[in-house]
Design a protein around this motif. Structure first.
Motif, short mmCIF file in Angstrom:
data_model
loop_
_atom_site.label_atom_id
_atom_site.label_comp_id
_atom_site.label_asym_id
_atom_site.label_seq_id
_atom_site.Cartn_x
_atom_site.Cartn_y
_atom_site.Cartn_z
N ASN A 4 0.81 -1.22 0.00
CA ASN A 4 0.00 0.00 0.00
C ASN A 4 0.84 1.27 0.00
N ILE A 5 2.09 1.13 -0.39
CA ILE A 5 3.02 2.25 -0.28
C ILE A 5 2.70 3.36 -1.29
N GLU A 6 2.91 4.61 -0.89
CA GLU A 6 2.72 5.73 -1.81
C GLU A 6 4.08 6.28 -2.19
N ASP A 7 4.09 7.09 -3.23
CA ASP A 7 5.37 7.64 -3.69
C ASP A 7 6.06 8.38 -2.55
N TRP A 8 7.36 8.31 -2.57
CA TRP A 8 8.17 8.81 -1.45
C TRP A 8 8.64 10.23 -1.75
N CYS A 9 8.18 11.16 -0.93
CA CYS A 9 8.61 12.56 -1.07
C CYS A 9 10.00 12.68 -0.47
N ILE A 10 11.01 12.95 -1.32
CA ILE A 10 12.40 12.91 -0.84
C ILE A 10 13.01 14.28 -0.64
N SER A 11 12.31 15.36 -1.01
CA SER A 11 12.93 16.68 -0.82
C SER A 11 12.57 17.25 0.53
N ARG A 12 13.51 17.91 1.12
CA ARG A 12 13.30 18.57 2.41
C ARG A 12 13.84 19.99 2.30
N GLN A 13 13.11 20.92 2.90
CA GLN A 13 13.49 22.32 2.76
C GLN A 13 14.48 22.70 3.87
N LEU A 14 15.61 22.02 3.83
CA LEU A 14 16.65 22.25 4.84
C LEU A 14 17.94 22.62 4.12
N TRP A 15 18.94 23.00 4.89
CA TRP A 15 20.25 23.27 4.31
C TRP A 15 21.25 22.18 4.62
N TRP A 16 21.07 21.51 5.76
CA TRP A 16 22.03 20.48 6.20
C TRP A 16 21.62 19.14 5.62
N GLY A 17 22.38 18.67 4.63
CA GLY A 17 22.05 17.39 4.03
C GLY A 17 22.63 17.30 2.64
N HIS A 18 22.21 16.26 1.90
CA HIS A 18 22.67 16.08 0.52
C HIS A 18 21.81 16.97 -0.37
N ARG A 19 22.43 18.00 -0.95
CA ARG A 19 21.65 18.91 -1.78
C ARG A 19 21.25 18.20 -3.07
N ILE A 20 20.02 18.46 -3.47
CA ILE A 20 19.49 17.76 -4.65
C ILE A 20 20.31 18.12 -5.89
N PRO A 21 20.83 17.11 -6.61
CA PRO A 21 21.75 17.39 -7.73
C PRO A 21 21.00 17.77 -9.01
N VAL A 22 20.20 18.82 -8.90
CA VAL A 22 19.43 19.29 -10.05
C VAL A 22 19.68 20.79 -10.19
N TRP A 23 19.99 21.19 -11.45
CA TRP A 23 20.24 22.61 -11.72
C TRP A 23 19.19 23.12 -12.71
N TYR A 24 18.62 24.30 -12.42
CA TYR A 24 17.60 24.88 -13.29
C TYR A 24 18.25 25.97 -14.13
N CYS A 25 17.89 25.99 -15.40
CA CYS A 25 18.48 26.97 -16.31
C CYS A 25 17.59 28.20 -16.41
N ARG A 26 18.20 29.36 -16.24
CA ARG A 26 17.41 30.59 -16.34
C ARG A 26 17.09 30.93 -17.78
N GLU A 27 17.90 30.43 -18.71
CA GLU A 27 17.69 30.79 -20.11
C GLU A 27 16.61 29.91 -20.76
N CYS A 28 16.80 28.60 -20.69
CA CYS A 28 15.85 27.74 -21.41
C CYS A 28 14.83 27.07 -20.47
N GLY A 29 15.05 27.23 -19.14
CA GLY A 29 14.07 26.70 -18.19
C GLY A 29 14.16 25.19 -17.97
N GLN A 30 15.16 24.53 -18.59
CA GLN A 30 15.25 23.07 -18.45
C GLN A 30 16.13 22.68 -17.25
#
Ligand SMILES: [Zn+2]
Length: 901
Positions: A407-433
């Protein structure tokens, strides 16, 4: 002959630290077969445990003491069996807990983390970790944990951070990680999402507010609706009624007016509505309630969020914007009351979701988060247990595991903290990808723009601890450690984190390494107080393991935890139990001290071949039986029961019986003394080996003394194979099959014990003074030969007069004035005159008889008075019964007095 005397009492304060340092310095905590050392044999199968990493913020509590004791027992046992044993230690960076610690210290300087910025905040947090992060590991050492500290890891160290990146990117590339809006549990104080598992539901008194949802265009008509959280009215996007509810059917499809805000929203039919609750209609707030969210998805309703990250009302709340959620509740309700929209308020028991950390009320909120699409991972994890690649102990938790994963639901893995493994995703200001990368990129992977910014969030700490069994061994690199020690063997932890952690490790292990991360999951229970209540600061019933170790010794605490536990069941703990086990430690010490000092009574060499007494054979046979039982219990994870049996054997058989008989045998001198001494040394040696995983310190200390004293005394005292360098690496006693002679010896000795016990009991009953020796006559047809052989031991242990102990196969007539006891085939006669002091006994009986006679006279005169006719028959009857009972007692007393003459 050297005089070898031990201190009178065992001083654990002086021993524990010294022994631990010696073990560690000597390299005993390292696996005996190590891919990083010469002579490595890859064919030998290792035994591996990864420690459940305690939080770096942690301070030792009983939960830690429990798992450390249990895992150390498992590791020590396998190490002694000659299996290369590795216990990997480490700590968890504990996102929220650590961040709060540092924020607290900032607050003292009048600063916030926003003021000093992310970089400075992280610098300070690392500083904090360097300063305090070692406390918990020091405390774990104190428990005697034989971890390989050179392999210690931290979830945020370089290697583990690389593992986290690798895992994230792989999941992302497989399409198993996505970003999306989701109703999550929001902690307004911590300003972060918290998982469902980190929320406690607490029943608390509250209010149910009834109000009117007026119909658009027909404002005299309304639908009554009830809510426990009026401020959520601001986010309503529908009113739902049951499709078959005759009261409201006519309103379906029409519109109602949101109070104060005057927005129009539809009335919709939905079978989820409980017709009995409130007025029978339901306001739908999809932005702030999980059930309403589900309704909104069914009906395509808009989802409106009315709170910001601090749980203050946002722009959607119109005039209430900027107010705290509870303030907004008051104001809105007051405004509705003035507008005549309220109906009534009634007291109501609420089920309040509170954050496990901090205790504040958690708010369901819509937010953009990162998720792991868990279904395919869960499916594999289910399969691994279904086809027995992983065994869960105790087995009943298998069902709980299935149920949760199904009965498991999808796992929310992001936390709005500073201490931890920062999510390895970069957002582009030019193309938005988005650019998702293992190495920090300098440019957008899609358009090449350097205008990229990393996601500010960090990963849930369970994301990194889920990789623990293999990331600690070097994964994703195929290091020698990873290749040899992975998959690990045993995952030992409390059943309360079966889902949080164990299930996630299984999912991650299968996904990233293609193998189960361990083959067995052993779940221990939780520790409660002596009355079975949860330990909590507010009850004031918390037992501090550090205080226990300080006062009573580490071994006493460990033994109590280990022996009190059965797999998966909670245990009750009290300081009294630890104290009792401190007494056990003293018993071990005293027995050992005697055995070592008694070596002097034995010659260094025997003159002839060994001959064994019944007691020698019995204790040896019983020890072999114990070793077999302990082995069987260990194999089935019944460590507590194994400990109890070792305790009973040591105390009630070895120390109380054999050591006492050995004193007699030693006094005979010559070969008897030699072989008795050797038996004492061997049994103690083997007992200390069996005790070692439970009570490592005292066993090692005493064993060291035993070894040195025996070596000094005679090489003939050494065990087969000689004395090992240290007990921690000595061989575990090997269990061998039952030999033909054993059963008879045990039966014979048991009968001797029964005879002695029967005499002891009678002595106790008759208050015969300890040390006063009495004569006895023993009669047995079948057993008189054995009794004669054991006459000395019987006389010694039952405190009989050796010169007046008669043993006969038959007796022509029973001795007069004796008390007779029957124990199996043995009749025991003890002279009455020796059991009691006749003068004293006579005066006691006479005194009793006087008292009884007085009562008889009193009752006889009462019953011959008018009372017998006037009093209620029942009362008279009672008095007659009393009289009869006194008459009977008087008769017995007279008979006993006559017997004394
Ligand atoms: Zn771009």
């Amino acid at each position: 002959m050297p005089d070898y005397t031990l201190p009178k009492t065992y001083n654990f304060h002086a021993t524990e630290e010294r022994i631990y340092e010696w073990w560690e310095k000597s390299g005993y905590f390292k696996p005996s077969n190590d891919p990083c050392r010469p002579g490595f044999d890859p064919q030998k199968k290792p035994y591996v445990i990864s420690i459940p990493p305690p939080n770096v913020t942690g301070e030792l509590h009983l939960g830690h003491a429990m798992f450390v004791s249990m895992e150390d027992l498992m590791i020590r046992y396998h190490r002694m069996k000659g299996i290369p044993a590795l216990w990997v230690p480490g700590t968890d960076h504990a996102g929220i807990a650590t961040q709060l610690q540092v924020e607290k210290s900032l607050k003292k300087e009048g600063l916030t983390r926003e003021q000093i910025g992310r970089e400075e905040f992280l610098r300070r947090t690392w500083e904090w970790k360097e300063k305090y992060g070692g406390i918990i590991t020091q405390q774990i050492r104190r428990l005697g944990a034989s971890c390989d500290w050179e392999r210690e890891r931290f979830t945020l160290d370089e290697g583990l951070s690389r593992a986290v990146r690798e895992a994230f990117v792989r999941l992302y590339e497989k399409g198993l990680i996505y970003r999306g809006p989701r109703l999550i549990n929001w902690s307004p104080g911590l300003k972060t999402a918290v998982s469902d598992l980190e929320v406690d539901y607490v029943e608390e008194p509250g209010t149910l507010y009834y109000f009117q949802y007026r119909l658009a265009g027909e404002e005299m008509d309304y639908i009554p609706v009830a809510t426990t959280r009026p401020e959520t009215i601001l986010g309503d996007t529908a009113v739902a009624v049951h499709p078959e509810d005759p009261r409201y059917q006519k309103y379906i499809g029409r519109q109602v007016i949101v109070p104060i805000l005057n927005r129009l929203i539809p009335v919709i039919p939905d079978e989820y509505v409980d017709r009995e609750f409130g007025g029978g209609a339901l306001k739908v707030t999809p932005g702030h309630d999980p059930n309403d969210y589900a309704i909104a998805q069914r009906h395509g309703l808009p989802i409106l969020s009315v709170l910001d990250e601090s749980a203050r009302v946002n722009a959607n709340g119109g005039p209430y914007q900027g107010l705290d959620r509870f303030e907004a509740r008051k104001r809105l309700w007051e405004d509705m009351r003035l507008a005549g929209l309220t109906i009534k308020e009634e007291p109501y028991i609420l089920n309040i979701p509170r954050s496990q950390r901090g205790g504040e009320i958690v708010e369901p909120m819509i937010s953009t988060q990162w998720f792991v699409h868990i279904q395919p991972l869960a499916e594999a994890a289910l399969q691994a247990v279904r086809d027995d690649r992983i065994q869960i102990v105790p087995e009943r938790f298998t069902k709980v595991y299935y149920n949760w994963l199904e009965n498991i639901e999808d796992w929310c893995i992001s936390r709005q903290l500073w201490w931890g493994h920062r999510i390895p995703v970069w957002y582009c200001r030019e193309c938005g990808q988005m650019t998702v990368a293992r190495m920090d990129p300098t440019a957008c992977a899609h358009c090449g723009s350097p205008q990229i910014e990393q996601d500010p969030d960090v990963l849930d700490t369970w994301f990194s601890s889920g990789l623990w069994p293999f990331s600690t061994l070097g994964w994703p690199e195929k290091t020698p450690d990873y290749l040899y020690f992975y998959p690990t063997t045993m995952m030992e932890t409390g059943y309360d984190i079966l889902f949080f952690w164990v299930a996630r490790m299984i999912m991650a292990g299968l996904e990233f390494t293609g193998q189960v991360p361990f083959s067995t999951v052993y779940l221990h229970g939780l520790i409660r107080d002596e009355h079975g209540r949860k330990m909590s600061k507010s009850y004031g019933n918390v037992i501090d393991p550090l205080t226990m170790m300080e006062k009573l010794g580490t071994d006493a605490l460990r033994f109590t935890l280990l022996v009190g536990s059965t797999p998966g069941n909670d245990m009750n703990l009290s300081a009294k139990k630890v104290e009792a086990n401190r007494n056990f430690a003293n018993k071990i010490w005293n027995a050992g001290r005697y055995i070592i000092s008694s070596l002097q009574q034995a010659p260094a060499e025997p003159a002839g071949e060994p001959t064994w007494t019944l007691a020698d054979s019995w204790i040896w046979a019983r020890l072999q039986e114990l070793i077999r039982d302990v082995e069987r219990l260990f194999q089935s994870y019944q460590y507590g029961e194994a400990g109890r049996q070792i305790y009973d054997f040591f105390w009630s058989e070895f120390a109380d019986w054999y050591v006492e008989i050995a004193k007699l045998q030693l006094s005979e001198g010559g070969d008897r003394a030699f072989y008795t001494s050797r038996t004492l040394v061997h049994i103690l040696d083997l007992c200390l080996r069996l005790l070692h995983p439970f009570t490592p310190f005292i066993s090692e200390e005493l064993w060291g003394h035993l070894k040195r004293a025996s070596e000094a005394h005679s090489p003939r005292m050494a065990p087969t194979g000689g004395w090992a360098e240290a007990l921690i690496i000595a061989r575990w006693p090997e269990s061998r099959l039952l030999e033909g002679w054993e059963q008879d010896k045990v039966t014979d000795f048991s009968l001797i014990q029964d005879v002695i016990r029967a005499i002891r009991n009678l002595r106790a009953e008759k208050n015969v003074k300890s040390g006063q020796r009495i004569p006895a006559v023993l009669v047995s047809d079948s057993f008189s030969v054995t009794l004669k052989e054991q006459a000395q031991a019987i006389a010694h242990l039952a405190q009989l007069e050796p010169g007046r102990l008669e043993i006969h196969p038959h007796l022509s007539s029973k001795p007069a004035n004796h008390i007779a006891l029957v124990v199996g085939p043995v009749e025991i006669y003890l002279p009455l005159a020796d059991l009691v002091d006749i003068t004293e006994e006579r005066s006691r009986l006479e005194k009793d008889l006087d008292e009884v006679s007085f009562q008889i006279l009193r009752l006889e005169s009462l019953l011959s008075s008018p009372f017998a006719e006037k009093a209620p028959p029942l009362v008279v009857q009672k008095e007659r019964e009393k009289l009869e009972s006194y008459l009977e007692t008087a008769g017995k007393l007279r008979a006993q007095l006559e017997a004394l003459n």
